[in-house]
Design a protein around this motif. Sequence first.
Motif, PDB file in Angstrom:
ATOM      1  N   ASP A  72     113.784  -4.632  12.127  1.00 56.36           N
ATOM      2  CA  ASP A  72     114.553  -5.937  11.680  1.00 56.36           C
ATOM      3  C   ASP A  72     114.055  -7.152  12.085  1.00 56.36           C
ATOM      4  N   LYS A  73     113.089  -7.147  13.049  1.00 54.77           N
ATOM      5  CA  LYS A  73     112.378  -8.434  13.730  1.00 54.77           C
ATOM      6  C   LYS A  73     111.331  -8.646  13.165  1.00 54.77           C
ATOM      7  N   LYS A  74     111.239  -9.216  11.745  1.00 57.74           N
ATOM      8  CA  LYS A  74     110.153  -9.680  10.993  1.00 57.74           C
ATOM      9  C   LYS A  74     109.899 -10.959  11.220  1.00 57.74           C
ATOM     10  N   SER A  75     108.561 -11.480  11.537  1.00 60.22           N
ATOM     11  CA  SER A  75     108.177 -12.452  11.739  1.00 60.22           C
ATOM     12  C   SER A  75     107.437 -13.257  10.390  1.00 60.22           C
ATOM     13  N   HIS A  76     107.885 -14.679  10.341  1.00 58.22           N
ATOM     14  CA  HIS A  76     107.393 -15.393   9.338  1.00 58.22           C
ATOM     15  C   HIS A  76     106.206 -16.192   9.374  1.00 58.22           C
ATOM     16  N   TYR A  77     105.523 -16.199   9.012  1.00 54.59           N
ATOM     17  CA  TYR A  77     104.108 -16.963   9.119  1.00 54.59           C
ATOM     18  C   TYR A  77     103.940 -18.245   8.443  1.00 54.59           C
ATOM     19  N   TYR A  78     105.096 -18.644   7.538  1.00 51.82           N
ATOM     20  CA  TYR A  78     104.700 -19.634   6.793  1.00 51.82           C
ATOM     21  C   TYR A  78     105.319 -20.918   7.324  1.00 51.82           C
ATOM     22  N   HIS A  79     106.124 -20.992   8.663  1.00 55.81           N
ATOM     23  CA  HIS A  79     106.522 -22.210   9.158  1.00 55.81           C
ATOM     24  C   HIS A  79     106.620 -22.248  10.644  1.00 55.81           C
ATOM     25  N   GLN A  80     105.914 -23.060  11.122  1.00 58.04           N
ATOM     26  CA  GLN A  80     105.909 -22.802  12.670  1.00 58.04           C
ATOM     27  C   GLN A  80     106.451 -23.905  13.256  1.00 58.04           C
ATOM     28  N   ASN A  81     107.618 -24.049  14.098  1.00 58.96           N
ATOM     29  CA  ASN A  81     108.241 -24.859  14.814  1.00 58.96           C
ATOM     30  C   ASN A  81     107.802 -25.245  16.123  1.00 58.96           C
ATOM     31  N   PHE A  82     107.465 -26.724  16.521  1.00 60.06           N
ATOM     32  CA  PHE A  82     106.788 -27.075  17.587  1.00 60.06           C
ATOM     33  C   PHE A  82     107.967 -27.706  18.328  1.00 60.06           C
ATOM     34  N   ARG A  83     107.918 -27.634  19.506  1.00 56.99           N
ATOM     35  CA  ARG A  83     109.031 -28.329  20.605  1.00 56.99           C
ATOM     36  C   ARG A  83     108.377 -29.882  20.784  1.00 56.99           C
ATOM     37  N   ARG A  84     109.377 -30.547  20.824  1.00 53.62           N
ATOM     38  CA  ARG A  84     108.992 -32.055  20.836  1.00 53.62           C
ATOM     39  C   ARG A  84     108.727 -32.222  22.344  1.00 53.62           C
ATOM     40  N   VAL A  85     107.339 -32.888  22.515  1.00 54.50           N
ATOM     41  CA  VAL A  85     106.843 -33.367  23.806  1.00 54.50           C
ATOM     42  C   VAL A  85     107.117 -34.668  24.325  1.00 54.50           C
ATOM     43  N   SER A  86     106.825 -35.032  25.459  1.00 51.19           N
ATOM     44  CA  SER A  86     106.875 -36.352  25.841  1.00 51.19           C
ATOM     45  C   SER A  86     105.834 -37.263  25.080  1.00 51.19           C
ATOM     46  N   GLU A  87     106.096 -38.415  24.770  1.00 53.74           N
ATOM     47  CA  GLU A  87     105.172 -39.523  24.075  1.00 53.74           C
ATOM     48  C   GLU A  87     104.286 -39.906  24.962  1.00 53.74           C
ATOM     49  N   LEU A  88     103.290 -40.771  24.539  1.00 52.73           N
ATOM     50  CA  LEU A  88     102.110 -41.029  25.491  1.00 52.73           C
ATOM     51  C   LEU A  88     102.518 -42.201  26.445  1.00 52.73           C
ATOM     52  N   THR A  89     103.799 -42.561  26.226  1.00 52.57           N
ATOM     53  CA  THR A  89     104.152 -43.764  27.303  1.00 52.57           C
ATOM     54  C   THR A  89     104.686 -43.033  28.425  1.00 52.57           C
ATOM     55  N   GLU A  90     105.326 -41.637  28.369  1.00 54.60           N
ATOM     56  CA  GLU A  90     106.078 -41.079  29.343  1.00 54.60           C
ATOM     57  C   GLU A  90     105.005 -40.103  30.265  1.00 54.60           C
ATOM     58  N   CYS A  91     103.644 -40.235  29.679  1.00 55.19           N
ATOM     59  CA  CYS A  91     102.732 -39.464  30.572  1.00 55.19           C
ATOM     60  C   CYS A  91     102.243 -40.047  31.695  1.00 55.19           C
ATOM     61  N   GLN A  92     101.985 -39.241  32.653  1.00 57.87           N
ATOM     62  CA  GLN A  92     101.504 -39.651  34.026  1.00 57.87           C
ATOM     63  C   GLN A  92     100.122 -40.024  33.955  1.00 57.87           C
ATOM     64  N   GLU A  93      99.668 -40.939  34.818  1.00 56.08           N
ATOM     65  CA  GLU A  93      98.221 -41.394  34.702  1.00 56.08           C
ATOM     66  C   GLU A  93      97.189 -40.127  34.858  1.00 56.08           C
ATOM     67  N   GLY A  94      96.379 -39.944  34.159  1.00 55.17           N
ATOM     68  CA  GLY A  94      95.500 -39.046  34.492  1.00 55.17           C
ATOM     69  C   GLY A  94      95.867 -37.492  33.893  1.00 55.17           C
ATOM     70  N   ASP A  95      97.110 -37.356  33.358  1.00 53.02           N
ATOM     71  CA  ASP A  95      97.638 -36.122  32.868  1.00 53.02           C
ATOM     72  C   ASP A  95      97.016 -35.781  31.280  1.00 53.02           C
ATOM     73  N   TYR A  96      95.888 -35.243  31.474  1.00 52.69           N
ATOM     74  CA  TYR A  96      95.191 -35.188  30.282  1.00 52.69           C
ATOM     75  C   TYR A  96      95.758 -34.031  29.314  1.00 52.69           C
ATOM     76  N   ILE A  97      96.546 -33.166  29.657  1.00 56.29           N
ATOM     77  CA  ILE A  97      97.105 -32.243  29.041  1.00 56.29           C
ATOM     78  C   ILE A  97      98.429 -32.937  28.458  1.00 56.29           C
ATOM     79  N   CYS A  98      99.085 -33.659  29.043  1.00 56.09           N
ATOM     80  CA  CYS A  98     100.065 -34.565  28.258  1.00 56.09           C
ATOM     81  C   CYS A  98      99.549 -35.388  27.262  1.00 56.09           C
ATOM     82  N   TYR A  99      98.465 -35.893  27.669  1.00 55.32           N
ATOM     83  CA  TYR A  99      97.831 -37.027  26.609  1.00 55.32           C
ATOM     84  C   TYR A  99      97.788 -36.101  25.293  1.00 55.32           C
TER      85      TYR A  99
END
Length: 170
Positions: free
Chosen positions: A58-85
């Motif tokens: 019953d655990k069928k996965s659907h490939y047509y829609h992907q949900n992304f979690r909201r991440v911090s915006e550019l203003t909230e990133c620490q200086e030099g945090d390239y992953i956050c950028y």
Amino acid sequence: MPQDYDKDAYPEPPRQTPVVDKQTALPNPALILSKLFYYSVDLPVTTFRGIIEGIQGDKKSHYYHQNFRRVSELTECQEGDYICYYEAEMQWRRDYKVDQEIVKVIQERLRACQQREGPSYTQNCSKELQQFNQVSKCFQSRYGDLGAYASSRKCLMKQKERMMAEAQNA
């Protein structure tokens, strides 16, 4: 067919479909390649997928829609945090595409109303026209004049400049 028809004008159709004469005794290479692909690639992959889906149940996965979690915006990133950028940039690009699709949908609604109403669309489609003007104005104020190489950093700088100009005018 009636019995008194003109046999010269309408000859009787053949009783069986004629056999196509083969010009060569060699087999068709396209048929060989398609069979080779089917048995070497397609059949094992489909069998494996069927086994996996049977296990999952019953655990069928659907490939047509992907949900992304909201991440911090550019203003909230620490200086030099390239992953956050990078995450902020990817989120901005997704938001940009979503906003483009919203403008397209509203524009299609307006065009459909214009097509339906004809010359009197300004009066009968005023709600759609007002909605399109509002959406396009918001899209232009956020993403307009960013150029071909638009990015979240350029968009942020544009927003900052707009806020500074509003502060000076007020």
